[in-house]
Every structure is written in C-alpha cells, then in structure tokens.
Design an enzyme around this catalytic site. Structure first.
Site, PDB file in Angstrom:
ATOM      1  N   SER A 224      -3.353  -3.268  -0.251  1.00 16.04           N
ATOM      2  CA  SER A 224      -2.217  -4.046   0.241  1.00 16.04           C
ATOM      3  C   SER A 224      -2.647  -5.464   0.538  1.00 16.04           C
ATOM      4  O   SER A 224      -3.692  -5.689   1.171  1.00 16.04           O
ATOM      5  CB  SER A 224      -1.649  -3.395   1.512  1.00 16.04           C
ATOM      6  OG  SER A 224      -0.515  -4.091   1.976  1.00 16.04           O
ATOM      7  N   GLY A 225      -1.838  -6.448   0.107  1.00 12.36           N
ATOM      8  CA  GLY A 225      -2.189  -7.846   0.270  1.00 12.36           C
ATOM      9  C   GLY A 225      -2.300  -8.294   1.713  1.00 12.36           C
ATOM     10  O   GLY A 225      -3.169  -9.109   2.052  1.00 12.36           O
ATOM     11  N   HIS A 226      -1.449  -7.774   2.582  1.00 11.97           N
ATOM     12  CA  HIS A 226      -1.430  -8.302   3.950  1.00 11.97           C
ATOM     13  C   HIS A 226      -2.564  -7.772   4.809  1.00 11.97           C
ATOM     14  O   HIS A 226      -2.713  -8.176   5.967  1.00 11.97           O
ATOM     15  CB  HIS A 226      -0.074  -8.034   4.612  1.00 11.97           C
ATOM     16  CG  HIS A 226       0.122  -6.638   5.113  1.00 11.97           C
ATOM     17  ND1 HIS A 226      -0.008  -6.299   6.436  1.00 11.97           N
ATOM     18  CD2 HIS A 226       0.465  -5.500   4.469  1.00 11.97           C
ATOM     19  CE1 HIS A 226       0.246  -5.003   6.593  1.00 11.97           C
ATOM     20  NE2 HIS A 226       0.533  -4.496   5.412  1.00 11.97           N
TER      21      HIS A 226
ATOM     22  N   THR B 114      11.433  -7.808 -11.651  1.00 10.25           N
ATOM     23  CA  THR B 114      10.927  -9.163 -11.845  1.00 10.25           C
ATOM     24  C   THR B 114       9.736  -9.421 -10.926  1.00 10.25           C
ATOM     25  O   THR B 114       9.777  -9.137  -9.728  1.00 10.25           O
ATOM     26  CB  THR B 114      12.037 -10.190 -11.550  1.00 10.25           C
ATOM     27  OG1 THR B 114      13.133  -9.944 -12.428  1.00 10.25           O
ATOM     28  CG2 THR B 114      11.538 -11.604 -11.744  1.00 10.25           C
TER      29      THR B 114
ATOM     30  N   ASN C 196      -7.998   4.084   8.947  1.00 12.21           N
ATOM     31  CA  ASN C 196      -7.325   2.944   9.570  1.00 12.21           C
ATOM     32  C   ASN C 196      -7.368   2.967  11.094  1.00 12.21           C
ATOM     33  O   ASN C 196      -7.090   1.948  11.730  1.00 12.21           O
ATOM     34  CB  ASN C 196      -5.866   2.875   9.103  1.00 12.21           C
ATOM     35  CG  ASN C 196      -5.122   4.173   9.339  1.00 12.21           C
ATOM     36  OD1 ASN C 196      -5.551   5.233   8.879  1.00 12.21           O
ATOM     37  ND2 ASN C 196      -4.006   4.106  10.034  1.00 12.21           N
TER      38      ASN C 196
ATOM     39  N   GLY D 265       0.789  -1.220   0.000  1.00 10.36           N
ATOM     40  CA  GLY D 265       0.000   0.000   0.000  1.00 10.36           C
ATOM     41  C   GLY D 265       0.822   1.271   0.000  1.00 10.36           C
ATOM     42  O   GLY D 265       0.470   2.251  -0.672  1.00 10.36           O
TER      43      GLY D 265
ATOM     44  N   CYS E 102       2.011   2.098  11.749  1.00 11.36           N
ATOM     45  CA  CYS E 102       3.076   2.957  11.203  1.00 11.36           C
ATOM     46  C   CYS E 102       3.428   4.100  12.146  1.00 11.36           C
ATOM     47  O   CYS E 102       4.419   4.802  11.930  1.00 11.36           O
ATOM     48  CB  CYS E 102       2.656   3.505   9.850  1.00 11.36           C
ATOM     49  SG  CYS E 102       2.468   2.218   8.607  1.00 11.36           S
TER      50      CYS E 102
ATOM     51  N   GLN F 211      -7.411  -0.281   3.990  1.00  8.80           N
ATOM     52  CA  GLN F 211      -8.230  -0.864   5.060  1.00  8.80           C
ATOM     53  C   GLN F 211      -9.568  -1.386   4.564  1.00  8.80           C
ATOM     54  O   GLN F 211     -10.195  -2.227   5.216  1.00  8.80           O
ATOM     55  CB  GLN F 211      -8.472   0.178   6.158  1.00  8.80           C
ATOM     56  CG  GLN F 211      -7.249   0.552   6.948  1.00  8.80           C
ATOM     57  CD  GLN F 211      -6.697  -0.590   7.770  1.00  8.80           C
ATOM     58  OE1 GLN F 211      -7.409  -1.487   8.187  1.00  8.80           O
ATOM     59  NE2 GLN F 211      -5.396  -0.571   8.017  1.00  8.80           N
TER      60      GLN F 211
END
Length: 402
Positions: free
Chosen positions: A218-220, A256, A170, A81, A346, A198
């Site tokens: 964001s994936g996590h 990559t 968030n 993100g 954060c 979020q």
C-alpha cells in the site's frame, strides 16, 4: 535526494503511529503536484497526452518493481493493500477452482482483517480455509505449515492450493519466516501470497529470493498517497479479475489509471529503496532508546519479540502497562500532544482484545492494556524522549487517581 525537514503540523502533535499511515513525503508531494498540474491525459489514449501519461505510469511500475526485485510486467496497480489482498485471495481461489486445481487456503490467526475477512467470505463460498496458530512472539511455525500441507496432500481431495502469510505483523512487528514458509508451500504444489503492507519500503524484499508468488503493498504505508497500492503477481500464477471493465492492467484490473497517484507511489518506492538501510538502522536505535526509557515503568511488558536485535520491523514497539486502562491513557496522551494507537487502525474502536495478541497467548488484562508505538521517517530522538517522559507522567497520573 536531500532528506526533507519534518512538515509543520498546526496542532504541533508528536506523531508516533506510522504503521497506521505515513505522512506524504514532501518530495513525493512535489512530484504528485507537478503531475496533477501538467499531465492530464488518459493513459489509455493513443494521442500524445495519453502516451505521456502512459510512459509515466510505466516508469512508476519499474520503480515499484525495483523495490521488490520483481519484473515490471508482474506489477499490477490497485487502490491499496486491502484491495490487493482481496484480489489475490479471491482471484486465485476462483481461478484455481474453475480449472479443477486445489483451491483451499492456509493462512495465520494474526493476519490483517483484509486477509481474515476475505478468507471468512471465501469459506462461505465453499473454499476450505485453515488458520495456523502462532507462538508467543507472533511467529508462524514452518513445521505447523508442513504438517497441514502434508495432511492435505495425503487426503483424497488434496485441498490446499494457496498459502497466505503476512511478511511482517502490523501490531507487534514480528517478521515471519516467509522464505521457509514459501518453500514448504511450493513443495506441496501451492502458491504463496504475502501481505507486505507493513514491510514494503522498510525492510529488504526480493520476491525471487523469498519465493513469493503474490504480494500486496500500500502506498500510504511508505510515504506515498492514500488510494494507491500494488499486487505483485509472478508470471504464470492464474487469477481472475476483481474489477471487470476495460483493458487496463493487462485486462485484469479495469478502471482509468490514477496517474498522479501512481507516479507519486513510484517516487515513494524509489526513495524508500535508496534510503532503506540507513533509515532502518536509525529507527532500530530509536526503538531501543524508547524501550530502554520506559521498560522500568511498573507493570510494563513488551509484546512480541523481546530482543532488540530479533527479526522485527525497525520502528515498531508494542507494550502493555498492566493496571492502566489503555483507553484512558490514549486519551490523556492525545491531549498531551502524542498520537499513538492501541493496534491496527482497521480495528480502532473495538472493545475486545486484539486478535493478534490473543493469538499470541497474552492474558486478557495484558492484551487490553496494550499500546503500539510506531516510529518513522520524521521521528526524532527528541520526540522519543518527550514521549517517554509524557508516558511516565500520564501513567503515574492514572494510577494516582485510582
């Protein structure tokens, strides 16, 4: 797909900080492990191993696009993100300035640091930035945005070209009126970006219906792996690359491809889309149970939207217990086996009040005593009740020791 049981935790912790990160769903882990062990080709290579990897990346792109109601060709993979936010704002600002288009930015005072720090950096590069206030629930007023945009358009320089307002906060979970905000931005010729980190996977998102031109996720945050993310970019929106090098991601994001990570992200997006409605209602009920179980603790106030049916992320509850030091309470709760936070991961370790709660107008004492509990896919009713009992016990112990 069968919903998995919660993974065993050797520390036997009750995890209630899903807004900071989510556990990797076992179904996603299984797909990722399979990819790691069998598909090792470079997705940019032309031989069979490379083409196989490429086909898996494109499947993941379609899965993420479906979650957002987007076209796969508008999905660009990133490392998360924060990168997506940086790329969206920096890339659009510099591209617009180079073409002589309005390139000033409007954002809000409660954005994630990935947006706020990027805007501060862009100000140093000569880009004008305006920070909108929020109300006591953390909502941005469409009228405030319209006033700023109207003032900009009436000025000779007509500066504002980008509006960036998060989809859901968030810290307090407030869902912003993005549809109205995006429409105002478009009425004044600006593009609209939203940080949906979020929100994605937790509430319905349709980029066309909402009028979103650029979106970060964001994936996590949706039970996928860390180090994966997405920037959705509507076709026709101009942007400079953030990472220069090879031709990956249509020449806009070199490097990559992280094929196993992206395949896992696609799987996580597909699961989230299928289970979203039922999971959101389950979490909303658990959040209501939690608040009803702790609201009578002396000095307890809910921060954000007080109505359980208000537009808020289903698993987020932010509250303060006045007269109880949050650092002491967090330590005691951790020792008792509960993992929660005081706000954004954060900003962990900061001794200053949350910028979100300060912008909402909370008194310093109440902001300093705030806690954030975020529930998720593996949270059970038993855990919510155990936490409520533990919170009562630890808060009382702190007060008795004073």
């Amino acid at each position: 797909m069968r919903k998995p049981d919660k993974q065993e935790d050797v520390a036997n912790v009750i995890y209630l900080d899903y807004a900071a990160t989510t556990p990797l769903d076992p179904r996603v882990l299984s797909v990722m492990q399979q990819e790691l062990s069998t598909v090792y080709g470079n997705a940019s290579s032309l031989y069979t191993l490379g083409r196989t990897a490429r086909s898996h990346v494109e499947t993941a792109r379609r899965q993420v696009a479906s979650l957002l109601g987007a076209s796969p060709s508008d999905i660009f993979f990133t490392s998360g993100g924060s990168e997506s936010d940086n790329w969206a704002l920096k890339g659009m600002a510099f591209a617009r300035r180079e073409k002589g288009l309005p390139c000033g930015i409007v954002t809000s005072a409660i954005e994630h640091p990935a947006v706020l720090r990027t805007c501060e950096w862009l100000e140093k590069q000569g880009f004008p930035v305006i920070y909108l206030p929020v109300d006591g629930a953390g909502r941005v007023s469409p009228d405030d945005l319209d006033a700023v945009m109207t003032a900009s358009c009436s000025a000779a320089q007509s500066e504002i070209g980008i509006v960036s307002i998060m989809l859901a906060n968030n810290e307090v979970g407030t869902i912003e009126p993005v549809r109205e905000l995006a429409a105002i931005a478009h009425d004044h010729g600006a593009v609209f970006h939203t940080d949906a980190v979020q929100a994605a996977g937790h509430i319905p998102i349709d980029v066309d219906a909402l009028g979103i031109d650029a979106l970060s996720l964001s994936g996590h945050k949706l039970y996928g792996p860390k180090g994966t993310g997405v920037l959705y970019l509507r076709r026709g929106v101009i942007i400079d690359p953030l990472v220069h090098g090879g031709a990956q991601e249509r020449g806009l994001r070199a490097g990559t491809e992280n094929v196993p990570g992206l395949v896992a992200l696609g799987c996580a997006a597909e699961i989230a889309q299928k289970e979203q409605a039922g999971e959101a209602e389950r979490l909303r009920q658990l959040r209501c149970l939690l608040w009803d179980s702790i609201r009578d603790i002396p000095g307890t106030f809910r921060n954000g939207l007080a109505d359980n049916d208000a537009p808020c992320l289903p698993g987020t509850l932010n509250f303060s217990i006045e007269g109880v030091r949050r650092d002491t309470l967090l330590i005691r709760l951790d020792r008792a086996g509960f993992a929660i936070s005081a706000g954004s991961a954060c900003s962990a370790g900061s001794l200053t009040p949350s910028h979100v709660l300060s912008a909402m107008g909370l008194p310093e004492g109440r902001a300093q005593s705030s806690l954030r509990v975020t529930l998720g896919r593996f949270t059970t009713e038993e855990e919510v009740r155990a936490f409520a009992a533990g919170l009562r016990c630890e808060a009382a112990a702190i007060r008795n020791a004073c």
